[in-house]
Scaffold this motif. Structure first.
Motif, short mmCIF file in Angstrom:
data_model
loop_
_atom_site.label_atom_id
_atom_site.label_comp_id
_atom_site.label_asym_id
_atom_site.label_seq_id
_atom_site.Cartn_x
_atom_site.Cartn_y
_atom_site.Cartn_z
N TYR A 217 -0.58 3.62 -8.03
CA TYR A 217 -1.29 2.82 -8.65
C TYR A 217 -2.41 2.79 -7.39
CZ TYR A 217 2.71 1.22 -11.47
OH TYR A 217 3.61 1.64 -12.97
N SER A 218 -3.74 2.73 -8.50
CA SER A 218 -4.41 2.13 -7.54
C SER A 218 -5.07 0.79 -7.14
CB SER A 218 -5.96 2.39 -8.71
OG SER A 218 -5.96 1.20 -9.97
N THR A 219 -5.80 0.45 -6.05
CA THR A 219 -5.88 -0.94 -5.55
C THR A 219 -6.62 -1.71 -6.87
OG1 THR A 219 -8.17 0.04 -4.94
CG2 THR A 219 -6.26 0.22 -3.56
N GLN A 220 -7.67 -1.36 -7.65
CA GLN A 220 -7.88 -1.98 -8.68
C GLN A 220 -7.07 -2.82 -9.69
OE1 GLN A 220 -8.62 1.06 -7.58
NE2 GLN A 220 -11.04 1.02 -7.14
N ILE A 221 -5.62 -2.31 -9.90
CA ILE A 221 -4.10 -3.21 -10.29
C ILE A 221 -3.48 -4.12 -9.88
CG2 ILE A 221 -2.68 -0.92 -11.15
CD1 ILE A 221 -3.54 -3.47 -13.45
N ILE B 123 9.80 -11.14 -15.51
CA ILE B 123 8.66 -11.44 -15.86
C ILE B 123 7.81 -12.03 -15.90
CG2 ILE B 123 6.62 -9.97 -16.68
CD1 ILE B 123 7.69 -7.22 -16.02
N PRO B 124 7.41 -12.98 -15.96
CA PRO B 124 6.72 -13.98 -16.28
C PRO B 124 5.98 -13.96 -17.25
CG PRO B 124 6.97 -14.43 -14.01
CD PRO B 124 6.92 -13.00 -14.27
N GLU B 125 5.95 -15.00 -18.58
CA GLU B 125 5.16 -14.30 -19.43
C GLU B 125 3.30 -13.94 -19.62
OE1 GLU B 125 3.84 -13.53 -23.85
OE2 GLU B 125 6.27 -13.67 -22.78
N LEU B 126 3.56 -14.95 -18.44
CA LEU B 126 1.35 -15.28 -17.72
C LEU B 126 1.28 -13.71 -17.38
CD1 LEU B 126 0.98 -18.40 -16.50
CD2 LEU B 126 -0.10 -17.61 -18.58
N PHE B 127 2.61 -12.55 -16.56
CA PHE B 127 1.94 -11.55 -16.33
C PHE B 127 2.17 -10.76 -16.70
CE2 PHE B 127 2.13 -14.36 -12.68
CZ PHE B 127 1.28 -13.44 -11.69
N ARG B 128 2.82 -10.45 -18.51
CA ARG B 128 3.57 -9.30 -19.22
C ARG B 128 1.83 -8.18 -19.44
NH1 ARG B 128 8.79 -8.81 -21.35
NH2 ARG B 128 10.07 -11.14 -20.21
N LYS B 129 1.14 -9.29 -19.61
CA LYS B 129 -0.41 -8.65 -19.68
C LYS B 129 -0.23 -7.64 -18.77
CE LYS B 129 -3.74 -12.01 -17.43
NZ LYS B 129 -5.13 -12.56 -17.52
N PHE B 130 0.04 -7.26 -17.81
CA PHE B 130 -0.21 -6.50 -17.31
C PHE B 130 0.94 -4.79 -17.40
CE2 PHE B 130 -1.51 -10.07 -14.35
CZ PHE B 130 -3.30 -9.17 -14.59
N GLU C 123 -5.17 -5.09 -7.45
CA GLU C 123 -5.65 -6.73 -7.00
C GLU C 123 -5.88 -7.64 -8.34
OE1 GLU C 123 -9.75 -5.69 -5.19
OE2 GLU C 123 -8.90 -5.55 -3.18
N LYS C 124 -5.88 -6.59 -9.13
CA LYS C 124 -6.69 -7.39 -10.62
C LYS C 124 -5.16 -8.11 -10.57
CE LYS C 124 -8.75 -4.99 -14.11
NZ LYS C 124 -8.76 -3.93 -15.11
N ILE C 125 -3.57 -8.23 -10.39
CA ILE C 125 -2.53 -9.07 -10.32
C ILE C 125 -2.51 -9.64 -9.49
CG2 ILE C 125 -0.23 -8.96 -10.69
CD1 ILE C 125 -0.61 -5.75 -11.63
N ILE C 126 -2.82 -9.59 -8.35
CA ILE C 126 -2.45 -10.39 -7.37
C ILE C 126 -3.87 -11.91 -7.44
CG2 ILE C 126 -2.98 -11.05 -4.69
CD1 ILE C 126 -1.76 -7.62 -4.65
N PHE C 127 -4.92 -10.46 -7.65
CA PHE C 127 -5.44 -12.28 -8.26
C PHE C 127 -5.53 -13.14 -8.98
CE2 PHE C 127 -7.65 -9.68 -4.41
CZ PHE C 127 -8.05 -10.84 -4.23
N PHE D 71 0.79 -1.31 -0.07
CA PHE D 71 -0.28 -0.24 -0.16
C PHE D 71 1.00 1.39 -0.22
CE2 PHE D 71 -2.49 3.38 2.12
CZ PHE D 71 -3.86 3.30 0.79
N SER D 72 1.95 1.15 0.91
CA SER D 72 2.96 2.57 1.20
C SER D 72 3.43 3.29 -0.21
CB SER D 72 3.74 2.32 2.10
OG SER D 72 4.61 3.24 2.13
N PHE D 73 4.24 1.63 -1.06
CA PHE D 73 5.19 2.01 -1.45
C PHE D 73 4.29 1.94 -3.33
CE2 PHE D 73 7.91 -0.12 -5.01
CZ PHE D 73 8.67 1.42 -5.14
N PHE D 74 3.42 1.08 -3.63
CA PHE D 74 2.69 1.58 -5.10
C PHE D 74 1.47 1.62 -4.86
CE2 PHE D 74 4.98 -2.87 -5.00
CZ PHE D 74 5.86 -2.78 -6.72
N ILE D 75 0.46 2.15 -4.18
CA ILE D 75 -0.08 3.13 -3.97
C ILE D 75 0.00 4.85 -3.42
CG2 ILE D 75 -2.67 3.55 -3.25
CD1 ILE D 75 -2.47 0.11 -2.70
N LYS D 76 0.57 4.57 -2.79
CA LYS D 76 1.10 5.94 -2.24
C LYS D 76 2.01 6.81 -3.06
CE LYS D 76 -2.29 7.14 1.50
NZ LYS D 76 -2.80 7.82 1.11
#
Length: 105
Positions: free
Chosen positions: A33-37, A96-103, A39-43, A24-29
């Motif tokens: 970045y938004s919590t939505q992006i 970055i694994p191929e599966l995550f490159r779409k982000f 969450e998309k990556i994590i979920f 939260f501190s690093f990526f959002i504050k």
């Protein structure tokens, strides 16, 4: 998410340094970045069986949602198989694994 930040997120998870308050501190504050992006990556990682969201003190307590707060020091995102994580991140081009490159933006 830009390439470098996505790589940093995945490495944080692999290094078991992905406590929600830190993310939260690093990526959002700091990065804006938004919590939505996040969450998309994590979920996405949870859905494909790579990540899980656990309790910091008892990894037998899984979570199906994330409480995005600066004081959330009880939830952490981890790789289900840390050996797999290290091998995958270190062998993929740029970490970055191929599966995550779409982000990548």
């Amino acid at each position: 998410m830009i390439f470098e930040d996505l790589r940093e997120l995945l490495l944080s998870i692999a290094e078991e340094d992905a406590i929600i308050s830190i993310l939260f501190s690093f990526f959002i504050k700091n990065k804006g970045y938004s919590t939505q992006i996040l969450e998309k990556i994590i979920f996405y990682g949870v859905t494909i069986g790579w990540f899980e969201i656990i309790n910091v003190e008892n990894d037998n307590i899984p979570y199906t949602d994330i409480e995005w707060r600066m004081d959330n020091v009880f939830q952490e995102v981890v790789f289900c198989d840390n050996d797999f994580a290290v091998k995958t991140l270190l062998t993929q081009e740029g970490g970055i694994p191929e599966l995550f490159r779409k982000f990548i933006l």
